[in-house]
Design a protein around this motif. Structure first.
Motif, short mmCIF file in Angstrom:
data_model
loop_
_atom_site.label_atom_id
_atom_site.label_comp_id
_atom_site.label_asym_id
_atom_site.label_seq_id
_atom_site.Cartn_x
_atom_site.Cartn_y
_atom_site.Cartn_z
N LYS A 102 0.84 -1.19 0.00
CA LYS A 102 0.00 0.00 0.00
C LYS A 102 0.88 1.25 0.00
CE LYS A 102 -3.73 -2.30 2.55
NZ LYS A 102 -4.57 -2.26 3.78
N LEU A 103 1.63 1.41 -1.08
CA LEU A 103 2.61 2.49 -1.12
C LEU A 103 1.96 3.86 -0.99
CD1 LEU A 103 5.53 3.27 -1.47
CD2 LEU A 103 5.25 3.14 -3.95
N ALA A 104 0.82 4.08 -1.62
CA ALA A 104 0.16 5.38 -1.54
C ALA A 104 -0.31 5.67 -0.11
CB ALA A 104 -1.01 5.45 -2.51
N GLU A 105 -0.85 4.63 0.55
CA GLU A 105 -1.30 4.80 1.93
C GLU A 105 -0.13 5.16 2.83
OE1 GLU A 105 -3.31 2.17 5.54
OE2 GLU A 105 -3.44 1.47 3.46
N ARG A 106 0.98 4.45 2.66
CA ARG A 106 2.17 4.75 3.44
C ARG A 106 2.64 6.18 3.18
NH1 ARG A 106 8.20 2.35 2.40
NH2 ARG A 106 8.05 3.82 0.67
N ALA A 107 2.65 6.57 1.92
CA ALA A 107 3.12 7.92 1.57
C ALA A 107 2.24 8.98 2.20
CB ALA A 107 3.15 8.08 0.05
N ARG A 108 0.92 8.80 2.13
CA ARG A 108 0.02 9.80 2.75
C ARG A 108 0.25 9.89 4.24
NH1 ARG A 108 -3.69 7.44 -0.72
NH2 ARG A 108 -4.62 6.23 0.98
#
Length: 366
Positions: free
Chosen positions: A235-241
């Motif tokens: 969940k790269l986007a979730e981690r980034a957010r």
């Protein structure tokens, strides 16, 4: 001075070091499978006057039973309700008495000489001490060093870097120790804003109250496994957010602490921080509709990242490679840019040839 006088002076100095009290605060939530290794490592420290406090944040696994099995060898703090990382830190610190305080995540562990190495190197002006950790897998096989050796720790007065970009080169919870006096100035920490990443709060605001010391010796192990909060591998986007929002919470805390000391942060300092800009680019590229910062563009973030990379305390080759990476993410088509992002931020996503190439480049840039 005679040899006998020198020996007496050395013995007195060692006696003073031996009298330094240390608290190791272990924060645990549903890590019963790792907890015993962690607690045993804290109890095995070769420095006298070391207390071990274990905070269980309302685990639903066998953690309370593991904690109770130690009896009076540890100080248990069993929270009735789950409050997150910051709440566990606050609870443990309130129960502690040590002059120097270590925070240890329950899935990590310390080597027996960790506390004594830190105490022997400690200086009167120190607010925070940081050390490297071996990166290990679930079976404790050493995979690497964290942070990588080619990334030098920042030491001394790090407030200029904090005030310029909101970050300096530091490490994770289990590689940090703090002066009690510094912690008393910044705790209790805001619990809701730092349910995760409480170490980020401490490493951001504690250096406002003293110097940062470091050693490149590995004094413990940082365990990588599928449950690490910081991974979100799938969940790269979730981690980034999450990391972008966490940075904004850190900067808010930094601004508050700085204002209390009569200083003021300049606006937009996060745009000088390559680490923040990496995550912000990932959030924007992968899931633009949920990106938390309005008005961002890939080209703007990439240009800021390239500029900030060139100012980092790395070798000239590493700075150049980092800058080129940012420009590639800013200029490539979105799909290609997303692949380049994931290859850097999540090692498991890299093709085998790229993993081998990255190791070669890393050795060359070291």
């Amino acid at each position: 001075m005679s040899n006998r006088s020198e020996k007496r002076g050395s013995e007195r100095g060692q006696a003073l070091l031996d009298q330094t009290s240390v608290s190791i605060i272990i924060s645990n939530y549903n890590y019963s499978r790792f907890l015993r290794r962690c607690v045993d490592s804290a109890l095995a420290q070769d420095h006298p006057h070391t207390e071990v406090i274990v905070v269980d944040d309302a685990s639903s696994d066998e953690s309370p039973d593991v904690i109770r099995s130690y009896g009076s060898r540890i100080r248990p703090c069993l929270r009735a309700a789950n409050g997150g990382h910051a709440a566990a830190f606050n609870t443990g610190f309130a129960a502690s008495v040590g002059d120097i305080v270590f925070f240890l995540d329950a899935d990590d562990y310390l080597y027996p000489n960790a506390v004594s190495e830190v105490v022997n190197a400690w200086e009167a002006s120190t607010a925070q001490f940081q050390f490297r950790l071996h990166l290990v897998d679930e079976r404790e096989k050493i995979m690497d060093i964290f942070p990588p050796p080619e990334q030098p720790f920042d030491t001394g007065d790090v407030t200029p870097k904090l005030f310029h970009r909101g970050r300096y080169q530091t490490t994770v919870t289990s590689g940090l120790a703090f002066a009690r006096s510094a912690l008393e100035a910044v705790m209790p920490m805001p619990e809701e804003k730092f349910r995760q990443g409480a170490d980020g709060y401490l490493a951001t605001v504690a250096p406002l109250h003293g110097q940062v010391q470091a050693t490149d010796v590995c004094l413990g192990a940082y365990r990588m496994h599928g449950s690490n909060h910081s991974l979100f591998a799938e969940k790269l986007a979730e981690r980034a957010r999450w990391r972008v929002q966490h940075d904004f919470c850190r900067l808010e805390a930094l601004s508050t602490q700085a204002a209390a000391a009569g200083s003021q942060l300049q606006p937009g300092i996060a745009l000088h921080d390559p680490t923040h800009l990496e995550e912000r680019l990932a959030s924007l590229c992968i899931e633009q509709t949920r990106h938390p910062v309005r008005g961002d563009s890939r080209l703007r973030l990439a240009t800021a990242g390239a500029t900030a990379s060139l100012a980092m305390n790395y070798s000239i080759r590493r700075r150049a490679v980092e800058a080129l990476w940012f420009l590639a993410v800013g200029l490539l088509p979105r799909q290609a840019a997303t692949s380049v992002l994931s290859w850097k931020l999540v090692a498991s996503s890299r093709p085998a040839f790229l993993t081998a190439l990255s190791k070669t480049i890393r050795r060359a840039m070291g």
